[in-house]
Design a protein around this motif. Structure first.
Motif, short mmCIF file in Angstrom:
data_model
loop_
_atom_site.label_atom_id
_atom_site.label_comp_id
_atom_site.label_asym_id
_atom_site.label_seq_id
_atom_site.Cartn_x
_atom_site.Cartn_y
_atom_site.Cartn_z
N ARG A 107 0.83 -1.20 0.00
CA ARG A 107 0.00 0.00 0.00
C ARG A 107 0.86 1.25 0.00
NH1 ARG A 107 -4.33 -0.44 4.68
NH2 ARG A 107 -4.59 1.74 4.07
N SER A 108 0.31 2.30 -0.54
CA SER A 108 1.03 3.57 -0.64
C SER A 108 0.73 4.44 0.58
CB SER A 108 0.58 4.31 -1.92
OG SER A 108 1.07 5.62 -1.93
N PHE A 109 1.81 5.02 1.15
CA PHE A 109 1.68 5.91 2.29
C PHE A 109 2.42 7.22 2.00
CE2 PHE A 109 0.81 1.78 3.99
CZ PHE A 109 -0.20 1.99 4.92
N PRO A 110 1.75 8.16 1.34
CA PRO A 110 2.42 9.42 0.98
C PRO A 110 2.93 10.20 2.18
CG PRO A 110 0.35 9.16 -0.23
CD PRO A 110 0.38 8.09 0.81
N ASP A 111 2.24 10.11 3.32
CA ASP A 111 2.68 10.86 4.49
C ASP A 111 4.04 10.38 4.98
OD1 ASP A 111 0.34 12.26 4.35
OD2 ASP A 111 -0.67 11.14 5.95
N ILE A 112 4.27 9.09 4.90
CA ILE A 112 5.57 8.55 5.31
C ILE A 112 6.65 8.97 4.32
CG2 ILE A 112 6.89 6.40 5.55
CD1 ILE A 112 4.47 5.15 6.82
N ALA A 113 6.29 9.04 3.04
CA ALA A 113 7.27 9.39 2.02
C ALA A 113 7.99 10.70 2.35
CB ALA A 113 6.59 9.49 0.65
#
Length: 374
Positions: A107-113
């Motif tokens: 899954r994609s987690f933009p906030d972690i990026a």
């Protein structure tokens, strides 16, 4: 990561392929590659099954940035549909990655990026679940839709010479569910009879498959001439085109069928009515892995191993000149507009996929100390 700029024509870099004391991987690319990716509004995913790596290739400050994560025998890769099971309004679409005995959902987690060091990442993909398939030699994985428009995952099950469906982990009663096999395959057995390896969708339904030879004998394709490869029409089970040297990666795009004539190093366009194939581009490697986006074909290139399987393909004559990496082809002209090459450690690529609207992705895999907890 330290990136050093080479000549005006190329740039290069080196970093470990895994956290800790992993094997260093060096690469080089044409100076045009960052601009090509930026203009196309995408980044790339490359699976390297021999090295067991999934690689994300993106751009940061007009430079190429790579993110490596280990998956045992990484093979087929698919970008999940926006309304697929791994997506949500908070995270966006995820990824599906086939490996030796499992199919992984990330899954994609933009906030972690935005918290990751080393580059200005705009996406971060973390593993969340996996489906255990067993040793079925899973090749391509593809997201389509059922007749009701619901996303469904297909896998090319090479060991059993068929296309299969995979259920969500919490609903899986079987390792896989057979859904289609070539008409000449008479029974289900883990015998890799025809080396079924690629799947193309048309209108989000399975339409074409690639295979090495139309044989019903256990590992029979290995004993036939290398030019026995073909593309079959799924609906009829009949050949669309034949005489391909170890074909891979059929793709339907903009009303046309493309296939990689791997043993010759060609990207070819197929006339589905006559079976005629026209060469779009010749590339310096065993072509395997194809993604098409914004008028560009991103083609995976591999060096060939010195074995009985590859020894008598046409490319073997140029063994010392072959590259492992990517060629970027302008489909309209057939010109190579950018290149990427692994100069050591990685020899073979299986799949190539495009991440649209993602500039600089980061990956986290099941066997790394860099997994982030969300």
């Amino acid at each position: 990561m330290t990136t050093r700029v080479g000549s005006d024509d190329t740039a290069s870099g080196v970093r470990p392929a895994t956290s800790g004391a992993g094997t260093p991987v060096s690469w080089t690319h044409s100076a045009s590659l960052p601009e090509i990716l930026t203009r196309a509004g995408c980044s790339l995913l490359v699976s390297t099954y021999q090295a067991g790596q999934l690689v994300a290739i993106g751009t940061d400050a007009a430079r190429i940035n790579l993110s490596f994560r280990h998956f045992d025998r990484a093979m087929g890769v698919a970008v999940d549909p926006a309304d697929g099971p791994s997506a949500s309004g908070r995270t966006g679409p995820g990824l599906t990655v086939g490996s030796k005995n499992q199919v992984w959902s990330l899954r994609s987690f933009p906030d972690i990026a935005g918290q990751l060091p080393g580059a200005r990442y705009d996406a971060c993909y973390l593993p969340r679940t996996s489906i255990f398939t067993g040793p079925v030699q899973g090749h391509e994985v593809v997201w389509g839709r059922d007749p009701n428009g619901v996303p469904e995952l297909w896998m090319v099950n090479t060991a059993f010479s068929c296309l299969v469906g995979l259920a969500a982990p919490d609903r899986a009663e079987h390792n896989f569910v057979p859904r289609w096999r070539p008409p000449f395959i008479t029974s289900m057995a883990a015998e890799d009879r025809c080396h079924l390896n690629g799947l193309a969708l048309r209108d989000e339904r399975p339409a074409f498959v690639s295979l090495m030879a139309a044989t019903d004998e256990p590992a029979g394709w290995r004993r036939l001439p290398k030019a026995s490869g073909m593309v079959l029409d799924v609906a009829s089970g009949q050949p669309v085109t034949t005489g391909i040297v170890m074909p891979h990666s059929p793709r339907w795009h903009d009303g046309q069928l493309y296939v990689l004539n791997s043993g010759v190093g060609h990207l070819q366009r197929v006339d589905v009515d006559s079976g005629r194939r026209d060469v779009v581009a010749a590339l310096p490697g065993y072509t395997r892995g194809l993604a098409i986006h914004d008028g560009l074909a991103f083609v995976g290139l591999s060096r060939i191993r010195e074995t009985a399987i590859f020894g008598d393909v046409p490319l073997a004559e140029y063994h010392d000149q072959l590259k492992c990496g990517l060629g970027v082809i302008d489909l309209a002209s057939g010109a190579t507009v950018a290149t990427f090459e692994f100069t050591d450690a990685i020899e073979e690529i299986f799949d190539v996929q495009v991440l649209p609207d993602v500039r600089c992705p980061a990956l986290s895999g099941p066997d790394t100390g860099e997994i982030w907890i969300a």
